[in-house]
Design a protein around this motif. Structure first.
Motif, PDB file in Angstrom:
ATOM      1  N   ALA A  43       0.853  -1.207   0.000  1.00 39.31           N
ATOM      2  CA  ALA A  43       0.000   0.000   0.000  1.00 39.31           C
ATOM      3  C   ALA A  43       0.879   1.245   0.000  1.00 39.31           C
ATOM      4  CB  ALA A  43      -0.915  -0.005   1.217  1.00 39.31           C
ATOM      5  N   THR A  97      -8.281   2.011  -5.245  1.00 41.70           N
ATOM      6  CA  THR A  97      -9.553   2.096  -4.536  1.00 41.70           C
ATOM      7  C   THR A  97      -9.933   3.559  -4.385  1.00 41.70           C
ATOM      8  OG1 THR A  97     -10.736   1.380  -2.550  1.00 41.70           O
ATOM      9  CG2 THR A  97      -8.470   2.034  -2.223  1.00 41.70           C
ATOM     10  N   GLY A 171     -12.685 -10.993   6.439  1.00 39.76           N
ATOM     11  CA  GLY A 171     -13.061 -12.136   7.269  1.00 39.76           C
ATOM     12  C   GLY A 171     -12.311 -13.421   6.978  1.00 39.76           C
TER      13      GLY A 171
HETATM   14  C1  LIG Z   1      -4.174  -1.281   9.055  1.00 40.88           C
HETATM   15  C2  LIG Z   1      -4.951  -1.405   7.781  1.00 40.88           C
HETATM   16  C3  LIG Z   1      -4.690  -0.508   6.752  1.00 40.88           C
HETATM   17  C4  LIG Z   1      -5.415  -0.593   5.562  1.00 40.88           C
HETATM   18  N1  LIG Z   1      -5.085   0.257   4.530  1.00 40.88           N
HETATM   19  C5  LIG Z   1      -5.661   0.098   3.310  1.00 40.88           C
HETATM   20  C6  LIG Z   1      -5.202   0.859   2.186  1.00 40.88           C
HETATM   21  O1  LIG Z   1      -4.272   1.653   2.266  1.00 40.88           O
HETATM   22  N2  LIG Z   1      -5.830   0.649   1.005  1.00 40.88           N
HETATM   23  C7  LIG Z   1      -6.878  -0.249   0.869  1.00 40.88           C
HETATM   24  O2  LIG Z   1      -7.392  -0.405  -0.238  1.00 40.88           O
HETATM   25  N3  LIG Z   1      -7.320  -0.981   1.911  1.00 40.88           N
HETATM   26  C8  LIG Z   1      -6.713  -0.846   3.116  1.00 40.88           C
HETATM   27  N4  LIG Z   1      -7.103  -1.653   4.170  1.00 40.88           N
HETATM   28  C9  LIG Z   1      -8.153  -2.681   3.960  1.00 40.88           C
HETATM   29  C10 LIG Z   1      -7.543  -3.997   3.482  1.00 40.88           C
HETATM   30  O3  LIG Z   1      -6.989  -3.827   2.190  1.00 40.88           O
HETATM   31  C11 LIG Z   1      -8.568  -5.153   3.372  1.00 40.88           C
HETATM   32  O4  LIG Z   1      -9.671  -4.758   2.615  1.00 40.88           O
HETATM   33  C12 LIG Z   1      -9.076  -5.664   4.710  1.00 40.88           C
HETATM   34  O5  LIG Z   1      -8.036  -5.760   5.650  1.00 40.88           O
HETATM   35  C13 LIG Z   1      -9.700  -7.039   4.481  1.00 40.88           C
HETATM   36  O6  LIG Z   1     -10.355  -7.500   5.616  1.00 40.88           O
HETATM   37  P1  LIG Z   1      -9.673  -8.456   6.720  1.00 40.88           P
HETATM   38  O7  LIG Z   1      -8.857  -7.541   7.541  1.00 40.88           O
HETATM   39  O8  LIG Z   1     -10.828  -9.058   7.417  1.00 40.88           O
HETATM   40  O9  LIG Z   1      -8.823  -9.479   6.016  1.00 40.88           O
HETATM   41  C14 LIG Z   1      -6.413  -1.584   5.391  1.00 40.88           C
HETATM   42  C15 LIG Z   1      -6.657  -2.496   6.428  1.00 40.88           C
HETATM   43  C16 LIG Z   1      -5.925  -2.424   7.594  1.00 40.88           C
HETATM   44  C17 LIG Z   1      -6.161  -3.456   8.671  1.00 40.88           C
END
Ligand SMILES: Cc1cc2nc3c(=O)[nH]c(=O)nc-3n(C[C@H](O)[C@H](O)[C@H](O)COP(=O)(O)O)c2cc1C
Length: 350
Positions: A43, A97, A171
């Motif tokens: 990211a 995104t 999830g």
């Molecule tokens: C600390 C953190 C930072 C995140 N930063 C981004 C990001 O910069 N861009 C993005 O598209 N999603 C981001 N997400 C979402 C994740 O890409 C992803 O959709 C999500 O973690 C999936 O769900 P899960 O945690 O249940 O596996 C972030 C999630 C977390 C936990």
């Protein structure tokens, strides 16, 4: 081994992706995921264009496998500049995104692939029409910015409407989950919360320990963390923020720190703010102010382990996370369990 349209398209061994996570995804974590046979995504939201280039080159030093970057298009000119760098560096996969992609043809021209991220059926259909090669569908269970619809409902609908591979996010952390996603119409799973709880993840030990103790009910959803609906670990500070009012002082402080962090001069910062406030922006000024305040608290959690003031985005899968394996151990055990689950289910056919 499980072969799917995802493994074919991206040239990796397993139908598993490391979700782009601002601050959490480092070149080391991305490379560990790629070297273990899955697709690692870095990211870039926290990076200046130069930092994005350095990180991309560092990943290339650590792995010769395909990898990608994830960029938040709401970041306006900074996002454009980072995407330009990724295209110059011919990054194999660009995942975007929160915005409309303008770069799909440029990425295809060097043989790269583009993945759009969405939490809505209609946006998934649109991403295919725009020319995306695959889509990430984020369900309500997810850390950070999912919406209300669940994976169980969205995946079969989207699978009946699009032909490109679907990557299901939100999830996941087990082989049963992977098998379920494939049954619902996905070609792969994307994991954030689970990969953040691995040995190679740089998340501060304080938060790793809090996450290990948490159950599936210990997350909290609010738009007060960074202006957009997001799911975080339930702690005294996140509960206080959800009950509290608008954090004006923090928002200004956070905006200033964001400016410093992205190394923007004042005209660039004001220009970016106006752009984000423009008529077609879905992200008005108060959302940006919240984002700035949230930005500070996320880094306090992830880097400093500040459990009193930090916010840590985490998903409901916390309930199933009770160890901190290496990336390879995690991927291998998910694959073994997924294959066993699929075989067992297939054997039930009379
Ligand atoms: C600390 C953190 C930072 C995140 N930063 C981004 C990001 O910069 N861009 C993005 O598209 N999603 C981001 N997400 C979402 C994740 O890409 C992803 O959709 C999500 O973690 C999936 O769900 P899960 O945690 O249940 O596996 C972030 C999630 C977390 C936990």
């Amino acid at each position: 081994m499980i072969k799917t349209p995802f493994t074919e398209l991206f040239g990796c061994k397993h139908p598993i992706m490391l979700a782009g996570m601002n601050w959490v995804t480092t070149p080391e974590l991305v490379a560990a995921v790629c070297n273990a046979g899955a697709l690692g995504i870095f990211a870039t939201a926290r990076c200046t264009p130069d930092e994005a280039r350095q990180n991309i080159r560092k990943i290339r030093e650590l792995t010769d496998k395909p990898f990608g970057i994830n960029q938040l298009l709401i970041l306006g000119q900074v996002a454009r500049d980072v995407i330009d760098v990724a295209i110059e560096e011919k990054v194999p996969v660009i995942n975007y995104t929160l915005g409309k992609p303008w770069f799909i043809d440029q990425v295809h021209a060097y043989g790269g692939k583009v993945i759009g991220t969405t939490a809505y059926v209609k946006h998934a259909v649109k991403a295919e029409q725009l020319g995306c090669d695959a889509i990430i569908v984020t369900g309500a269970e997810a850390a950070a910015h999912g919406e209300e619809a669940t994976t169980l409902v969205m995946l079969p609908i989207i699978a009946s409407k699009v032909k490109i591979p679907i990557i299901s996010a939100g999830g996941y952390g087990s082989g049963r989950g992977l098998a379920a996603a494939l049954a619902l119409g996905a070609s792969a799973i994307s994991m954030g919360t689970r990969f953040a709880l691995t040995k190679e993840s740089m998340v501060h030990e304080n938060f790793k320990q809090l996450c290990l103790k948490a159950s599936e009910n210990d997350t909290i959803v609010s738009s007060k963390f960074d202006g957009m609906r997001g799911r975080a670990l339930k702690t005294p500070v996140t509960e206080r923020i959800v009950k509290g009012g608008f954090p004006l002082v923090e928002a200004f402080q956070g905006a200033f720190e964001t400016k410093q962090y992205l190394k923007l001069n004042w005209p660039q910062f004001i220009g970016l703010s106006f752009k984000m406030m423009s008529a077609d922006s879905e992200h008005p000024i108060w959302v940006q102010a919240r984002q700035a305040a949230g930005f500070r608290r996320h880094t306090m959690a992830i880097y400093d382990g500040n459990t009193k003031e930090g916010i840590y985005f985490a998903g409901q899968i916390l309930g199933a996370c009770d160890d901190v394996p290496s990336v390879k151990e995690l991927i291998d055990r998910i694959m073994v369990e997924a294959e066993a689950t699929i075989k067992k289910n297939n054997a039930a056919i009379a």
